[in-house]
Motif scaffolding. Sequence first.
Motif, PDB file in Angstrom:
ATOM      1  N   LEU A 209      -2.061   1.441   0.314  1.00  0.00           N
ATOM      2  CA  LEU A 209      -2.541   2.641   0.413  1.00  0.00           C
ATOM      3  C   LEU A 209      -3.819   2.793  -0.602  1.00  0.00           C
ATOM      4  CD1 LEU A 209      -2.203   5.863   0.869  1.00  0.00           C
ATOM      5  CD2 LEU A 209      -1.024   5.972  -1.368  1.00  0.00           C
ATOM      6  N   PRO A 210      -4.919   2.949   0.167  1.00  0.00           N
ATOM      7  CA  PRO A 210      -6.174   2.948  -0.694  1.00  0.00           C
ATOM      8  C   PRO A 210      -6.135   3.944  -1.779  1.00  0.00           C
ATOM      9  CG  PRO A 210      -6.833   3.116   1.790  1.00  0.00           C
ATOM     10  CD  PRO A 210      -5.259   3.422   1.524  1.00  0.00           C
ATOM     11  N   LEU A 211      -6.502   3.690  -2.948  1.00  0.00           N
ATOM     12  CA  LEU A 211      -6.622   4.525  -4.284  1.00  0.00           C
ATOM     13  C   LEU A 211      -8.250   4.927  -4.393  1.00  0.00           C
ATOM     14  CD1 LEU A 211      -3.780   3.619  -6.431  1.00  0.00           C
ATOM     15  CD2 LEU A 211      -3.865   5.559  -4.583  1.00  0.00           C
ATOM     16  N   PRO A 212      -8.932   5.821  -4.223  1.00  0.00           N
ATOM     17  CA  PRO A 212     -10.333   5.944  -4.579  1.00  0.00           C
ATOM     18  C   PRO A 212     -10.532   5.737  -6.091  1.00  0.00           C
ATOM     19  CG  PRO A 212      -9.262   8.115  -4.223  1.00  0.00           C
ATOM     20  CD  PRO A 212      -8.241   7.044  -3.666  1.00  0.00           C
ATOM     21  N   ALA A 213     -11.676   5.926  -6.327  1.00  0.00           N
ATOM     22  CA  ALA A 213     -12.021   5.893  -7.925  1.00  0.00           C
ATOM     23  C   ALA A 213     -11.377   7.089  -8.583  1.00  0.00           C
ATOM     24  CB  ALA A 213     -13.553   6.111  -8.019  1.00  0.00           C
ATOM     25  N   PRO A 214     -10.883   7.016  -9.783  1.00  0.00           N
ATOM     26  CA  PRO A 214     -11.347   6.003 -10.749  1.00  0.00           C
ATOM     27  C   PRO A 214     -10.290   4.792 -10.841  1.00  0.00           C
ATOM     28  CG  PRO A 214     -10.027   7.805 -11.790  1.00  0.00           C
ATOM     29  CD  PRO A 214     -10.199   8.170 -10.487  1.00  0.00           C
ATOM     30  N   PHE A 215      -9.674   4.795  -9.543  1.00  0.00           N
ATOM     31  CA  PHE A 215      -8.539   3.575  -9.401  1.00  0.00           C
ATOM     32  C   PHE A 215      -9.221   2.400  -8.775  1.00  0.00           C
ATOM     33  CE2 PHE A 215      -6.286   7.765  -9.593  1.00  0.00           C
ATOM     34  CZ  PHE A 215      -5.723   7.438 -10.786  1.00  0.00           C
ATOM     35  N   SER A 216      -9.711   2.788  -7.650  1.00  0.00           N
ATOM     36  CA  SER A 216     -10.666   1.715  -6.521  1.00  0.00           C
ATOM     37  C   SER A 216      -9.796   0.572  -6.488  1.00  0.00           C
ATOM     38  CB  SER A 216     -11.854   1.620  -7.143  1.00  0.00           C
ATOM     39  OG  SER A 216     -12.654   2.690  -7.856  1.00  0.00           O
ATOM     40  N   PHE A 217      -8.598   0.627  -5.615  1.00  0.00           N
ATOM     41  CA  PHE A 217      -7.798  -0.554  -5.310  1.00  0.00           C
ATOM     42  C   PHE A 217      -6.946  -0.192  -4.311  1.00  0.00           C
ATOM     43  CE2 PHE A 217      -4.790   0.997  -8.714  1.00  0.00           C
ATOM     44  CZ  PHE A 217      -3.728   0.464  -8.191  1.00  0.00           C
ATOM     45  N   ASP A 218      -6.424  -0.795  -3.626  1.00  0.00           N
ATOM     46  CA  ASP A 218      -5.395  -0.723  -2.382  1.00  0.00           C
ATOM     47  C   ASP A 218      -4.005  -1.038  -3.064  1.00  0.00           C
ATOM     48  OD1 ASP A 218      -7.289  -0.295  -0.537  1.00  0.00           O
ATOM     49  OD2 ASP A 218      -7.067  -2.045   0.314  1.00  0.00           O
ATOM     50  N   LEU A 219      -3.223   0.266  -3.262  1.00  0.00           N
ATOM     51  CA  LEU A 219      -1.863   0.128  -3.953  1.00  0.00           C
ATOM     52  C   LEU A 219      -0.761  -0.654  -2.796  1.00  0.00           C
ATOM     53  CD1 LEU A 219       0.026   1.223  -6.223  1.00  0.00           C
ATOM     54  CD2 LEU A 219       0.584   3.124  -4.596  1.00  0.00           C
ATOM     55  N   GLU A 220      -0.292  -1.424  -3.329  1.00  0.00           N
ATOM     56  CA  GLU A 220       0.771  -2.515  -2.621  1.00  0.00           C
ATOM     57  C   GLU A 220       2.067  -1.615  -2.270  1.00  0.00           C
ATOM     58  OE1 GLU A 220      -0.347  -4.826  -0.402  1.00  0.00           O
ATOM     59  OE2 GLU A 220      -2.312  -4.605  -1.076  1.00  0.00           O
ATOM     60  N   THR A 221       2.584  -1.733  -1.125  1.00  0.00           N
ATOM     61  CA  THR A 221       3.789  -1.054  -1.033  1.00  0.00           C
ATOM     62  C   THR A 221       4.987  -1.858  -0.400  1.00  0.00           C
ATOM     63  OG1 THR A 221       3.389   0.040   1.167  1.00  0.00           O
ATOM     64  CG2 THR A 221       2.819   1.155  -0.892  1.00  0.00           C
ATOM     65  N   THR A 222       4.666  -3.198  -0.127  1.00  0.00           N
ATOM     66  CA  THR A 222       5.571  -4.192   0.186  1.00  0.00           C
ATOM     67  C   THR A 222       6.822  -4.296  -0.484  1.00  0.00           C
ATOM     68  OG1 THR A 222       3.730  -5.516   1.245  1.00  0.00           O
ATOM     69  CG2 THR A 222       5.930  -6.739   1.131  1.00  0.00           C
ATOM     70  N   ASP A 223       6.656  -4.040  -1.969  1.00  0.00           N
ATOM     71  CA  ASP A 223       7.959  -4.098  -2.684  1.00  0.00           C
ATOM     72  C   ASP A 223       8.983  -2.672  -2.395  1.00  0.00           C
ATOM     73  OD1 ASP A 223       7.180  -6.606  -3.754  1.00  0.00           O
ATOM     74  OD2 ASP A 223       6.479  -5.649  -5.732  1.00  0.00           O
ATOM     75  N   PHE A 224       8.214  -1.968  -2.003  1.00  0.00           N
ATOM     76  CA  PHE A 224       9.091  -0.662  -1.707  1.00  0.00           C
ATOM     77  C   PHE A 224       9.984  -0.593  -0.753  1.00  0.00           C
ATOM     78  CE2 PHE A 224       5.528   2.468  -3.136  1.00  0.00           C
ATOM     79  CZ  PHE A 224       5.214   1.729  -4.417  1.00  0.00           C
TER      80      PHE A 224
END
Length: 191
Positions: A175-190
Amino acid sequence: MTAMAHEPMATDEETLLDYFSTLETPEGFRAEFIEGEIVVTPPPDGNHERFFSRLSKQILARSEVDMDFSGTKGLLLRPGDRKNHVIPDITFAPCELDLFQGAESWMPSEGVVLVVEVTSSKPERDRVTKRRCYARAGIPFYLLVDRDRTTITLFSDPSGEDYVANTTMPFGKPLPLPAPFSFDLETTDFL
C-alpha cells in the motif's frame, strides 16, 4: 439471578460526558466517547496486536520523516467538540512536534498526521463512525486494517464529514503511503 434487558436511559450529552469522565474500567479495557455514545472495548486479541506491531515497525523504520507513535492515546478531536473522545489503536505524529511530551490523558489532535485502527468485534465503528470523527478533526490520514475483509485502506484528504480519497489493497499487496511517509507499506505479513 438473571440480568434483565432494558432501554437505555434518556440523558443529555453533558450528563453522559460527566459520567464518561468519571468512568472506571477494568484493567486493559478502554472507554471512548464517540459521537455522544460511551463505548467500552475489551483488551485486544493477539492477532490485533500482531497488526499493531507490524505496522508500527515499518512506519518507524521506513518513514521519510521521523515519527513518534503512541498506542491507545486519548484524542480530543476538535476544540469545543465535547462528544468525541477517541482512542485510536495507533497515533503517529512527527518527532519534531514532540506532541506526546507533557500531553494530558486526552490531548488535542492538532499535529497528528496518521491514526490507525485494526478492526475487532464491532468493525462498522472503525469503518464508518471513527472514520467520520477523524475526518471532521482534519487528521490527514486514517489507515484501516480490516481483518474481516482482509484489506488495508488509507483514507486521505479530509473534508467535512469524510475523507475525499482512499486507496484499498488486499493483504499481501503493498500500500503506497504518501509524504511524510513516502514508502510502500508491505502487507505480506498480514496474511
